[in-house]
Design an enzyme around this catalytic site. Structure first.
Site, PDB file in Angstrom:
ATOM      1  N   CYS A   1     -61.401   9.343  33.451  1.00 47.69           N
ATOM      2  CA  CYS A   1     -61.526  10.548  32.777  1.00 47.69           C
ATOM      3  C   CYS A   1     -61.053  12.011  33.390  1.00 47.69           C
ATOM      4  CB  CYS A   1     -62.552  10.792  32.093  1.00 47.69           C
ATOM      5  SG  CYS A   1     -63.403   9.410  31.316  1.00 47.69           S
TER       6      CYS A   1
ATOM      7  N   PHE B   1     -65.642   7.772  34.991  1.00 45.32           N
ATOM      8  CA  PHE B   1     -66.290   6.655  35.464  1.00 45.32           C
ATOM      9  C   PHE B   1     -65.939   6.277  36.725  1.00 45.32           C
ATOM     10  CE2 PHE B   1     -66.340   4.040  31.038  1.00 45.32           C
ATOM     11  CZ  PHE B   1     -67.206   4.962  30.596  1.00 45.32           C
TER      12      PHE B   1
ATOM     13  N   LYS C   1     -63.721  19.165  23.620  1.00 39.77           N
ATOM     14  CA  LYS C   1     -63.697  17.428  23.325  1.00 39.77           C
ATOM     15  C   LYS C   1     -64.395  17.824  21.954  1.00 39.77           C
ATOM     16  CE  LYS C   1     -63.762  15.302  27.857  1.00 39.77           C
ATOM     17  NZ  LYS C   1     -63.765  16.351  28.824  1.00 39.77           N
TER      18      LYS C   1
ATOM     19  N   HIS D   1     -67.112  19.409  30.996  1.00 41.44           N
ATOM     20  CA  HIS D   1     -66.847  18.075  30.692  1.00 41.44           C
ATOM     21  C   HIS D   1     -67.025  17.705  29.357  1.00 41.44           C
ATOM     22  CE1 HIS D   1     -64.927  14.111  31.408  1.00 41.44           C
ATOM     23  NE2 HIS D   1     -66.161  13.439  31.322  1.00 41.44           N
TER      24      HIS D   1
ATOM     25  N   HIS E   1     -62.384  12.960  23.225  1.00 42.60           N
ATOM     26  CA  HIS E   1     -62.103  12.792  24.711  1.00 42.60           C
ATOM     27  C   HIS E   1     -60.935  11.922  24.957  1.00 42.60           C
ATOM     28  CE1 HIS E   1     -62.900  11.921  28.878  1.00 42.60           C
ATOM     29  NE2 HIS E   1     -64.206  11.660  28.738  1.00 42.60           N
TER      30      HIS E   1
ATOM     31  N   GLU F   1     -74.454  17.184  33.789  1.00 42.15           N
ATOM     32  CA  GLU F   1     -73.439  18.331  33.958  1.00 42.15           C
ATOM     33  C   GLU F   1     -74.233  19.532  33.754  1.00 42.15           C
ATOM     34  OE1 GLU F   1     -69.123  20.074  32.748  1.00 42.15           O
ATOM     35  OE2 GLU F   1     -70.073  18.595  31.281  1.00 42.15           O
TER      36      GLU F   1
END
Length: 414
Positions: free
Chosen positions: A166, A395, A331, A299, A336, A310
């Site tokens: 990502c 990830f 997002k 994010h 995403h 976050e």
């Protein structure tokens, strides 16, 4: 040798709420939702049936007939469409040979041409064949987008593809910035591209990381992310080169920070140590303090663990200012987009600076005490933005943070 300042001279995007930069600006301001039923493939066997799909995408509406689409996947076509928009925006079409020799292509991605490969694999399994056909898989690799862009535009500079999940798009922009700063290239086409496909959709469903309803970043009742697709491309250029050709400058890449949690394949470090380190490194690279940041493009995936992490990491970096800085998740509108996320969000940040507004976090109804942020719920907000921090946490704990600034002759946020 003195390092170059790196500026943005072109922007292009394809995503679920817009197929060009102007429409993207309006959609971000209006808080448009691009999340709806997925029709690219059958979702009947999954627990979710929605995504942020680019509906009605026709490559030929964006890519001229003299460009061959042979062996180009949906992902490749979205990347090419965004690239052509960004190159036109930068005034680089057609490009002189002397420029092309020092123009690089750095693209982030993930699934590549898997959407096209999946039916081939299904037919192979269904027919009981002894041998897998090779050609579709060879043609639709993740690296093919960068290859097609370079080949079609005859760009002869450095070329590579990043796959850091990502954070791929943001990592590509950071690496492209370094190529220009180190005088390895004068111009770099960079960003990310990602298609919706069955393998990605099934994987996130298996992880139970997706929400059956449109995602709700930082909301107390969030249940997971919404997958999306699209491409985001920016043209980076050394300031000296941009000035010599009289280019319009939309902003500056001031800093980049990259870290790894080394914690888990899919789960974030709950303490946010790596994420905080990436933000701190990006600010240090930009040579600015946290007090200079006007907006954080979070994010903000809407998974319970990631949003909590976050928010904690932002608190570590910004301290008492944590509740004062707008920190929204785009997002919530475009889903995403995985390998393209950091790049599309970089385009969003540039537009926010240029048009003086903060994009909203839509679908956010109930604040969460674990996420004490100003998420700009529901509606965009007028604001003067000079410096943006954009987060991409992937990830494997692959974290990338970018600092983008409004361009000024004396160095802007520096």
């Amino acid at each position: 040798m003195k390092s170059n300042r790196v500026v943005v001279t072109g922007r292009g995007t394809i995503n679920a709420i817009a197929e060009n930069v102007d429409d993207f600006t309006a959609a971000l301001k209006n808080g448009t939702c691009g999340i709806g039923p997925v029709t690219l493939f059958d979702t009947g066997g999954y627990r979710t049936h929605i995504g942020a799909q680019v509906n009605g995408f026709d490559a030929r509406q964006h890519i001229p007939a003299n460009y061959s689409l042979k062996r180009m996947s949906r992902s490749d076509c979205m990347a090419m469409a965004a690239t052509l928009e960004a190159m036109a925006d930068a005034g680089l079409l057609p490009m002189a040979d002397r420029m092309a020799a020092r123009t690089g292509v750095i693209i982030g991605g993930g699934a590549g041409g898997m959407l096209e490969c999946e039916p081939v694999f299904a037919r192979y399994l269904g027919n009981g064949a002894d041998r897998m056909p090779v050609s579709p898989f060879a043609a639709f690799s993740c690296a093919s987008s960068a290859d097609h862009i370079a080949t079609h535009l005859n760009l002869l500079g450095p070329r590579t593809t990043f796959m850091t999940a990502c954070s791929s798009g943001a990592t590509a922009i950071g690496f492209a910035r370094d190529l220009i700063r180190s005088h390895a290239a004068d111009i770099v086409v960079c960003g990310g591209t990602e298609p919706l496909c069955r393998i990605t959709y099934s994987a996130f469903n298996a992880l139970q990381a997706v929400d059956p309803d449109p995602c709700k970043p930082f909301d107390r009742n969030r249940r997971g992310l919404t997958l999306g697709e699209g491409a985001g491309i920016v043209i980076l250029e050394s300031l000296d080169h941009a000035r010599k050709r009289g280019a319009v400058i939309y902003g500056e890449i001031l800093g980049c920070g990259i870290t790894c949690d080394a914690h888990h394949m899919t789960a974030p470090d709950s303490e946010g140590t790596g994420a905080a380190a990436a933000m701190t490194a990006a600010l240090a690279d930009a040579r600015i303090s946290a007090d200079r940041v006007d907006y954080i493009n979070a994010h903000g995936t809407a998974t319970p663990a990631n949003d909590r992490m976050e928010a904690l990491a932002i608190g570590r970096v910004f301290g008492k200012r944590t509740r004062q800085i707008p920190a929204s998740s785009t997002k919530s509108m475009i889903g995403h987009t995985l390998g393209a996320a950091g790049a599309i969000e970089a385009v969003a940040c540039l537009l926010a600076m240029e048009r003086d507004f903060v994009p909203p976090t839509i679908h956010h109804d109930t604040p969460d005490d674990d996420c004490p942020l100003d998420v700009v719920p529901g509606h965009s907000r007028p604001a003067r933005i000079d410096t943006v921090l954009s987060n991409s946490f992937a990830f494997g704990g692959n974290n990338t943070a970018l600092v983008l600034g409004r361009f000024t002759e004396n160095g802007g946020a520096r």
